[in-house]
Write a protein that holds these residues in place. Structure first.
Motif, PDB file in Angstrom:
ATOM      1  N   ALA A 167       0.615  -1.236  -0.088  1.00 54.67           N
ATOM      2  CA  ALA A 167      -0.079  -0.060   0.001  1.00 54.67           C
ATOM      3  C   ALA A 167       0.750   1.227  -0.145  1.00 54.67           C
ATOM      4  N   GLU A 211      -8.271   3.636   0.116  1.00 51.22           N
ATOM      5  CA  GLU A 211      -9.319   2.792   1.137  1.00 51.22           C
ATOM      6  C   GLU A 211     -10.371   3.436   1.788  1.00 51.22           C
ATOM      7  N   VAL A 227      -4.326   0.884  -1.919  1.00 52.19           N
ATOM      8  CA  VAL A 227      -3.697  -0.383  -1.893  1.00 52.19           C
ATOM      9  C   VAL A 227      -3.255  -0.734  -3.258  1.00 52.19           C
TER      10      VAL A 227
END
Length: 307
Positions: A167, A211, A227
């Motif tokens: 990420a 996210e 991500v």
């Protein structure tokens, strides 16, 4: 497969040493040429410049006006306002300080216009002084009342292992004590690459899926997470390649600011030269003995090695 997005206004054309169009502090990095200056631009200029430049403009304008009228009083004859000393410099200084008293409407009474010419000039200067100080007062009010976000962004961006994947992350916080209501963030990735066929550089733009793009409120710190999965434009790059990638992030955040009672906006940017891999952000908040949450503003960008 990552989908490219349309040009957000930066342009597809590029170069090997291209600079970002948005600076870290959110200001524009565009050099304008052949742009015509309009009198309406003065308000925008004085509202947007830094405080020290604003007061430098005020001091310079105030001084120049007094110098100009000081010369005028000297040329028409200093005897029109006060007896001449016989020294040109001292006569000019008397005219200069009389001008300062007239411009500010202070009027100490030690010097006063005697002739009709000096009275006309002093009356005209008093009008300029009233208009000037009204203008400056309006600018001061505008600068203080202008809705502004006060968000601090981490000095770095990181790439780390996250839930079995990788990420991309950065952090932000409100530098004020107010709570950010309904903050919403959007992130655009710009990748600058050389075309093998032409040897020219082109930019590709991607709207990064986050996210969380919006939360209810933010009292402490928000870590923005993208991500890097098979739908990410960064998926095919290794950590080492990401550190060398000629790319940048452009961030826009908006939220409701309690201080102004309306929505405010702030932008910033990152270059991938600021990327650090295989680290995680260090905790910047904790609980004290009395149960209060303690937020350390100096730890916003602190990182530590992954376990």
């Amino acid at each position: 497969m990552a989908k490219k997005t349309k040009d957000p206004g930066f342009g597809y054309s590029s170069a090997e040493n291209v600079r970002g169009v948005i600076n870290k502090d959110g200001s524009s990095n565009i050099i304008h040429i052949n742009r015509k200056f309009k009198i309406d631009d003065l308000y925008t200029l004085f509202i947007s410049v830094s405080w020290w430049k604003f007061f430098a403009f005020v001091f310079l304008g105030y001084t120049l006006l007094n110098v100009l009228f000081g010369i005028v009083y000297t040329l028409i004859g200093i005897d029109e306002i006060t007896p001449s000393t016989g020294d040109t410099l001292k006569d000019f200084l008397n005219g200069f300080f009389f001008s300062a008293q007239t411009l500010t409407t202070v009027g100490y009474g030690g010097i006063a216009p005697q002739g009709i010419t000096a009275n006309i000039i002093a009356a005209f200067e008093a009008m300029i002084g009233l208009l000037s100080f009204s203008f400056i007062t309006g600018l001061l009010y505008g600068r203080f009342s202008k809705p502004k976000a006060s968000i601090r962004f981490s000095d770095n961006i990181i790439v780390r292992d996250f839930n079995g994947e990788r990420a991309l992350m950065f952090r932000l916080m409100n530098s004020r004590k107010t709570i950010m209501i309904e903050p919403e963030v959007s992130v655009t990735l710009a990748i600058n690459e050389e075309e093998k066929e032409t040897g020219k550089y082109k930019r590709s733009f991607f709207a990064l899926k986050l996210e969380r793009e919006k939360i209810m409120y933010l009292p402490t710190i928000w870590t923005i997470v993208h991500v890097i999965n098979d739908k990410s434009p960064l998926y095919t790059y290794s950590n080492e390649e990401l550190e060398k990638l000629n790319a940048g992030l452009y961030i826009l955040i908006q939220y409701h600011e309690e201080s102004f009672g309306q929505k405010v906006y702030q932008t910033t940017s990152y270059k991938f030269k600021q990327l650090v891999t295989n680290v995680k952000y260090a905790p910047s908040s904790g609980i004290d003995e009395e149960g209060y949450t303690i937020l350390d503003h100096e730890k916003l960008s602190d990182v530590e090695k992954m376990d």
